[in-house]
Design a protein around this motif. Structure first.
Motif, PDB file in Angstrom:
ATOM      1  N   MET A 174       0.876  -1.196  -0.084  1.00 47.30           N
ATOM      2  CA  MET A 174       0.137  -0.003  -0.045  1.00 47.30           C
ATOM      3  C   MET A 174       0.755   1.110  -0.002  1.00 47.30           C
ATOM      4  O   MET A 174       1.890   1.190   0.157  1.00 47.30           O
ATOM      5  N   THR A 175       0.284   2.154  -0.250  1.00 41.88           N
ATOM      6  CA  THR A 175       1.003   3.673  -0.483  1.00 41.88           C
ATOM      7  C   THR A 175       1.670   4.135   0.836  1.00 41.88           C
ATOM      8  O   THR A 175       2.847   4.854   0.832  1.00 41.88           O
ATOM      9  N   ASP A 176       0.930   3.577   2.129  1.00 43.82           N
ATOM     10  CA  ASP A 176       1.621   4.401   3.331  1.00 43.82           C
ATOM     11  C   ASP A 176       2.621   3.302   3.737  1.00 43.82           C
ATOM     12  O   ASP A 176       3.157   3.412   4.794  1.00 43.82           O
TER      13      ASP A 176
ATOM     14  N   ARG B 215       2.636  -0.130   4.398  1.00 44.62           N
ATOM     15  CA  ARG B 215       1.968  -1.212   4.764  1.00 44.62           C
ATOM     16  C   ARG B 215       2.101  -2.481   3.730  1.00 44.62           C
ATOM     17  O   ARG B 215       1.765  -2.080   2.734  1.00 44.62           O
TER      18      ARG B 215
ATOM     19  N   ASN C 232     -11.039  -1.669  -5.709  1.00 42.21           N
ATOM     20  CA  ASN C 232     -11.064  -1.979  -4.076  1.00 42.21           C
ATOM     21  C   ASN C 232     -10.780  -3.584  -4.007  1.00 42.21           C
ATOM     22  O   ASN C 232     -11.223  -4.399  -4.769  1.00 42.21           O
TER      23      ASN C 232
ATOM     24  N   GLU D 182      -1.361  -7.985   8.550  1.00 41.21           N
ATOM     25  CA  GLU D 182      -0.523  -6.490   8.216  1.00 41.21           C
ATOM     26  C   GLU D 182       0.697  -6.471   8.524  1.00 41.21           C
ATOM     27  O   GLU D 182       1.055  -6.929   9.730  1.00 41.21           O
TER      28      GLU D 182
ATOM     29  N   ILE E 235      -9.218  -3.108   0.880  1.00 40.93           N
ATOM     30  CA  ILE E 235      -8.155  -2.146   0.643  1.00 40.93           C
ATOM     31  C   ILE E 235      -8.839  -1.106  -0.583  1.00 40.93           C
ATOM     32  O   ILE E 235      -9.024  -1.744  -1.616  1.00 40.93           O
ATOM     33  N   PRO E 236      -8.896  -0.122  -0.412  1.00 37.92           N
ATOM     34  CA  PRO E 236      -9.112   1.144  -1.126  1.00 37.92           C
ATOM     35  C   PRO E 236      -8.171   0.873  -2.328  1.00 37.92           C
ATOM     36  O   PRO E 236      -7.142   0.869  -2.478  1.00 37.92           O
TER      37      PRO E 236
ATOM     38  N   HIS F 137      -7.024   3.063  -4.588  1.00 37.32           N
ATOM     39  CA  HIS F 137      -6.389   4.238  -4.706  1.00 37.32           C
ATOM     40  C   HIS F 137      -5.152   4.040  -3.819  1.00 37.32           C
ATOM     41  O   HIS F 137      -4.242   4.790  -4.013  1.00 37.32           O
ATOM     42  N   HIS F 138      -5.051   3.048  -2.805  1.00 41.69           N
ATOM     43  CA  HIS F 138      -3.986   2.823  -1.838  1.00 41.69           C
ATOM     44  C   HIS F 138      -3.024   1.591  -2.468  1.00 41.69           C
ATOM     45  O   HIS F 138      -1.951   1.530  -1.750  1.00 41.69           O
ATOM     46  N   VAL F 139      -3.627   1.080  -3.334  1.00 38.38           N
ATOM     47  CA  VAL F 139      -2.835  -0.101  -3.711  1.00 38.38           C
ATOM     48  C   VAL F 139      -1.557   0.229  -4.557  1.00 38.38           C
ATOM     49  O   VAL F 139      -1.910   0.964  -5.536  1.00 38.38           O
ATOM     50  N   VAL F 140      -0.386  -0.181  -4.523  1.00 40.26           N
ATOM     51  CA  VAL F 140       0.821   0.135  -5.049  1.00 40.26           C
ATOM     52  C   VAL F 140       1.025  -1.156  -5.965  1.00 40.26           C
ATOM     53  O   VAL F 140       1.501  -0.980  -6.931  1.00 40.26           O
TER      54      VAL F 140
END
Length: 103
Positions: free
Chosen positions: A36-38, A40, A54, A62, A83-84, A86-89
């Motif tokens: 994810m973008t953050d 995690r 999504n 996690e 998981i949204p 737009h947060h998936v890398v």
């Protein structure tokens, strides 16, 4: 003639849709690692997705570190996770050999 072109385009679009759907169906209940973008990483079973990309994972864990060696990171058990898109890398499908090793 335009009708035939439209019909062929519709058939082509339908084929693309069916191929994509089949690929997604083949991934159901497979173990996936989603970064994810953050920073995690979530590891769990792929249950579903939608038009906005999504993703729903079952039995999700996690990991706070972005490393390939999960033994160094302490996982947090989430269970069912959404998981949204737009947060998936990135999304990786875990191989059967990794699943049998308990990773």
């Amino acid at each position: 003639m335009e009708e035939n072109g439209t019909d062929m385009q519709t058939e082509s679009e339908q084929c693309v849709y069916e191929c994509a759907r089949q690929k997604l169906e083949n991934l159901l209940n497979k173990s996936m690692k989603i970064r994810m973008t953050d920073g995690r990483t979530l590891l769990g079973l792929f249950l579903c997705t939608d038009r906005d990309c999504n993703v729903i994972l079952g039995s999700a864990q996690e990991f706070l570190r972005t490393t390939d060696s999960f033994s160094q990171a302490e996982p947090r058990v989430l269970g069912l996770a959404m998981i949204p898109g737009h947060h998936v890398v990135s999304i990786e499908v875990e191989t059967e050999s990794l699943q049998s090793q308990g990773l």
